[in-house]
Write a protein that holds these residues in place. Structure first.
Motif, short mmCIF file in Angstrom:
data_model
loop_
_atom_site.label_atom_id
_atom_site.label_comp_id
_atom_site.label_asym_id
_atom_site.label_seq_id
_atom_site.Cartn_x
_atom_site.Cartn_y
_atom_site.Cartn_z
N GLY A 86 0.83 -1.20 0.00
CA GLY A 86 0.00 0.00 0.00
C GLY A 86 0.87 1.25 0.00
O GLY A 86 2.08 1.19 0.18
N SER A 87 0.25 2.40 -0.19
CA SER A 87 0.99 3.66 -0.32
C SER A 87 0.32 4.77 0.48
O SER A 87 -0.90 4.76 0.69
CB SER A 87 1.08 4.09 -1.79
N VAL A 88 1.14 5.73 0.92
CA VAL A 88 0.64 6.96 1.51
C VAL A 88 0.44 7.96 0.38
O VAL A 88 1.36 8.23 -0.39
CB VAL A 88 1.63 7.53 2.55
N LYS A 108 2.69 10.79 16.44
CA LYS A 108 3.06 10.57 15.05
C LYS A 108 2.16 11.37 14.11
O LYS A 108 0.95 11.47 14.32
CB LYS A 108 2.98 9.08 14.70
N ILE A 109 2.77 11.92 13.05
CA ILE A 109 2.01 12.66 12.05
C ILE A 109 1.36 11.67 11.09
O ILE A 109 2.01 10.75 10.60
CB ILE A 109 2.93 13.60 11.26
N ILE A 110 0.07 11.85 10.82
CA ILE A 110 -0.63 10.96 9.89
C ILE A 110 -1.19 11.71 8.68
O ILE A 110 -1.67 11.08 7.74
CB ILE A 110 -1.76 10.19 10.59
N LYS A 129 8.03 7.35 7.64
CA LYS A 129 8.84 6.65 8.63
C LYS A 129 8.07 6.33 9.90
O LYS A 129 8.53 5.53 10.71
CB LYS A 129 10.07 7.50 8.99
N GLY A 130 6.89 6.96 10.08
CA GLY A 130 6.14 6.74 11.31
C GLY A 130 6.92 7.22 12.53
O GLY A 130 6.84 6.64 13.61
N GLN A 178 13.71 1.09 6.43
CA GLN A 178 12.61 1.44 7.33
C GLN A 178 11.28 1.47 6.58
O GLN A 178 10.28 0.95 7.06
CB GLN A 178 12.88 2.81 7.96
N LEU A 179 11.30 2.10 5.40
CA LEU A 179 10.06 2.28 4.64
C LEU A 179 9.46 0.94 4.22
O LEU A 179 8.25 0.74 4.30
CB LEU A 179 10.35 3.15 3.41
N GLN A 180 10.32 0.00 3.78
CA GLN A 180 9.83 -1.28 3.27
C GLN A 180 9.92 -2.41 4.30
O GLN A 180 9.68 -3.56 3.97
CB GLN A 180 10.61 -1.65 2.01
N ASP A 181 10.27 -2.05 5.55
CA ASP A 181 10.31 -3.02 6.65
C ASP A 181 11.14 -4.24 6.29
O ASP A 181 10.70 -5.39 6.42
CB ASP A 181 8.87 -3.44 7.03
#
Length: 773
Positions: free
Chosen positions: A313-315, A361-363, A383-384, A495-498
């Motif tokens: 999924g994407s932001v 955290k910013i959402i 990055k959460g 971090q982004l793709q865990d």
């Protein structure tokens, strides 16, 4: 080896990005055939509004010329539509009666414009805004007629309206909702946008629902359900799009709003995949370019049998491509009862900013009038990352440096979100490949090659590079020859793709050498340990557990070091060490500068016996860890109280034992100003004074001696420990692998380090994370 036959249905942006990635991953795996319903080669549909507004040409938005298809042995059929998929025989059939066999089939049919089902929708002068042909018809119409009505006040409708204004037409935008772009903006930003567009000459009718399009053969008027009418020579339907799933439905592929796919973009039918606007992943259909590109690249890895975690999924983020309007929105910008927000509104200058938080955290965010901090906000969301109280006050402040915001950005920050191109990647391309224009940068890196929203930023960065020769020592180099990414970019993607293993990093990030090298493998292991504390790092030393370890010597024998916290021991342990040395014929014993006894020359077969007979904690200082603390126990030049320094050393050693660091850390604690432990030339040095402890950082006692800089004064042992632990953890989290403390301090700045450590909230978080590690 016979190549598999790969057929792509749809010659658009998502499908071609997938094909480009497949060719890059495994150029010899497939015999590729592509069908496109339009008569053109692949072009950037997103920039049609820029063509309409006169900012670019049809030629400029072409992504792949015909010679590109020829170069890669791709069979391209334009102006030909696939009308049937035979799942049993694995064949497709086109509207020109052509049949082609496939081993793997990718459906990338995109979307079709939503045409309002009202009387008169098929009259001449009523068009959608989706293709090059639509764009050409609008330009031709503007030469003969003057009154245009755009139905739809969303992103596409407003961009079309701005283009028609530029073409000299009178434009009225009709929108069914109370506010413009209600899916991308909150009410305040929407009202500001409407006012700006009205000042540019656009007119609006809101809360209007179209009932009928009136005219003989050609449109003459538009009638609304409230009985009012508008004169119109041209009606542009920009009320949205619908996934083009007719082919999939008729072929028995599972659909909902779009073609249902899993994390590997697989449909319900084996060997058939879907990407782009026609695909539905976990209930979401994406219409923006960045997620469509991400899907294409992830599918390419899967088809090429590369290890990958799949699409997660994407932001979503949005920028409006209208001259004179700065607008950006991302994530969950509206908020709900579980969220809180920070807003700032400068009504005089028309600048509005809103950031939505869930906890710390910013959402989501909305920026209007000034979007300079958009990259920073997007980075925090992806990055959460938790935002401290102090950092919150700086969220809306862009850099006030004379060079400008782009110049002040860190090299790892993203300039082009659509194609994930960082500032550092652009600098590297300009410097090493001699690029002179934005167009050359686009061709080389793809930056500004999709939505075009980052083109001003790319232009600003290019101007800065050309007018300010960049010190090579300050340019972040790629991690190693195995990758084109810098260390910051690698960590960001991890971090982004865990990513949770070294192999996963190399597979997902397209490592040139699938085995890695001596430079990247230990660095990746270190970063994985920082991102995932539970990650098991394979030590190069012979390591059994916290009590039993040894370091291999150059003669293939081993060194064993009994632990003496703070350099303190007792008669019982000394006798035990002597007995072990006699029993195992260990003739080499040394007391080092760190005040530890090394049993050297231990045979490998004797190690279990040595460990068992010693039966005491051991110290292994091989590699990048916090080394034993040097104290001034043996000094006798003064009569100061050394007890406190010893207690501080013991406490620190126990807390920091076995902690991995980017580079080895040496520490010294001196009881007084005589500096018996050489504290001012250590990575971390502590010196006793009448007010407590002076703490120095960034020293080095190597060939080129560096004096440490005074970080702060701590009044008590507890305060000193808190500062030192926070310093080490912040160094662990933000330094590059093998970057020494003094190099790190030079890069980030001692003032910045102080600001972080003196923030109580941040300091506590650092201590907690170190304890977890």
């Amino acid at each position: 080896m016979n190549k598999q036959k790969l057929v792509l249905v749809g010659n658009g942006m998502a499908g071609l990005r997938c094909i480009e990635s497949i060719i890059r991953n495994d150029p010899n795996a497939f015999e590729i055939t592509i069908f496109g319903s339009e008569s053109h080669v692949n072009y950037n549909r997103i920039l049609l509004s820029s063509v309409l507004q006169g900012n670019t040409s049809f030629e400029d938005i072409t992504l792949n010329e015909r010679n590109w298809y020829t170069k890669h042995n791709i069979q391209l059929y334009t102006g030909e539509t696939v009308v049937k998929i035979d799942k049993e025989t694995r064949k497709i059939k086109t509207d020109k009666e052509r049949e082609v066999h496939y081993d793997k089939l990718i459906i990338a049919t995109g979307s079709v414009p939503f045409i309002l089902p009202v009387t008169g929708f098929d009259k001449e002068g009523v068009i959608a805004f989706r293709t090059i042909e639509d764009c050409q018809r609008m330009i031709e119409t503007s030469r003969k007629y003057k009154k245009a009505v755009v139905i739809g006040g969303g992103l596409l409708g407003l961009e079309a309206a701005r283009g028609l204004l530029n073409l000299g037409m009178e434009v009225i935008v009709v929108h069914i909702s109370r506010h413009l772009m209600e899916r991308q903006l909150d009410t305040t930003a929407s009202v500001l946008l409407q006012k700006e567009l009205e000042d540019q000459g656009m007119h609006f009718l809101l809360k209007k629902e179209t009932q009928e399009i009136i005219g003989n053969e050609r449109v003459e008027r538009v009638r609304f359900k409230d009985g009012t009418e508008l004169e119109a020579d041209l009606v542009v339907m920009a009320a949205g799009v619908r996934p083009n799933i007719q082919l999939a439905k008729e072929s028995g592929i599972d659909t909902n709003r779009a073609i249902i796919v899993n994390d590997h973009l697989e449909t319900s039918i084996p060997h058939i995949y879907a990407v782009g606007e026609c695909a539905e992943h976990q209930g979401t259909v994406y219409g923006l370019v960045k997620p469509l590109y991400e899907q294409g690249e992830m599918l390419a890895k899967h088809i090429c049998k590369m290890k990958c975690h799949g699409y997660q999924g994407s932001v979503l983020s949005t920028q409006l491509k209208i001259s004179g309007v700065e607008l950006f929105s991302v994530g969950q910008f509206l908020g709900d009862e579980t969220t809180k927000s920070i807003t700032t509104f400068d009504e005089l200058d028309g600048i509005y900013k809103k950031v939505v938080f869930q906890g710390k955290k910013i959402i989501g965010a909305v920026l209007y009038g000034d979007t300079k901090v958009s990259s920073r906000l997007l980075d925090l969301i992806l990055k959460g990352q938790e935002v401290s109280t102090e950092a919150k006050s700086m969220l809306f402040h862009s850099s006030d440096t004379s060079e400008g915001v782009i110049a002040a950005m860190a090299n790892h920050e993203i300039i082009c979100n659509c194609n994930a191109v960082s500032k550092g990647a652009i600098i590297d391309a300009v410097q090493n490949k001699g690029l002179k224009t934005v167009e050359q940068i686009k061709q080389c890196t793809k930056a500004s090659g999709s939505c075009g929203g980052c083109k001003p930023a790319v232009n600003e960065l290019l101007a800065f590079i050309q007018s300010n020769p960049i010190d090579d020592s300050k340019i972040q180099k790629v991690m190693c020859s195995c990758t084109t990414l810098t260390e910051d970019e690698v960590v960001y993607q991890m971090q982004l793709q865990d990513l949770t293993s070294v192999q996963a990093v190399m597979d997902v990030l397209d490592w040139g050498n699938s085995e890695g090298c001596a430079t990247c493998r230990p660095a990746l292991s270190y970063y994985l340990g920082m991102i995932h504390p539970e990650y098991e790092i394979e030590q190069e030393t012979l390591y059994i557990n916290e009590q039993k370890n040894a370091t291999v010597q150059s003669d293939d024998r081993f060194s064993v070091i009994p632990q003496m916290y703070g350099g303190m021991t007792n008669a019982k342990d000394l006798r035990k060490i002597a007995n072990v040395a006699d029993k195992y014929d260990i003739s080499q014993l040394a007391i080092t500068s760190e005040q530890r006894i090394h049993l050297m020359g231990v045979k490998k077969e004797d190690l279990p016996g040595v460990w068992a007979d010693l039966d005491m904690p051991l110290s292994s200082k091989y590699g990048n860890t916090v080394h034993n603390v040097k104290t001034c126990i043996g000094e006798h030049v003064c009569h100061c109280d050394k007890q406190q320094s010893i207690l501080l050393a013991v406490d620190l050693e126990k807390r920091l034992e076995h902690l991995l660091t980017p580079y080895r850390i040496k520490m010294g604690i001196s009881a007084c100003m005589h500096n018996g432990a050489g504290s001012t030339t250590k990575d971390i040095g502590v010196m006793g004074i009448d007010r407590g402890w002076e703490i120095y950082v960034g020293g080095s006692s190597g060939r080129n001696v560096r004096a440490g800089e005074l970080l702060c004064v701590a009044g008590t042992n507890e305060e000193a420990i808190e500062i030192i632990i926070g310093f080490i953890q912040y160094y662990r989290e933000t330094a590059n692998y093998l970057e020494r403390t003094w190099q790190w301090i030079e890069r980030v700045g001692l003032i910045h380090v102080r600001e972080v450590l003196f923030d109580k909230e941040l300091s506590q978080q650092l201590s907690q994370r170190l304890e977890m590690a």
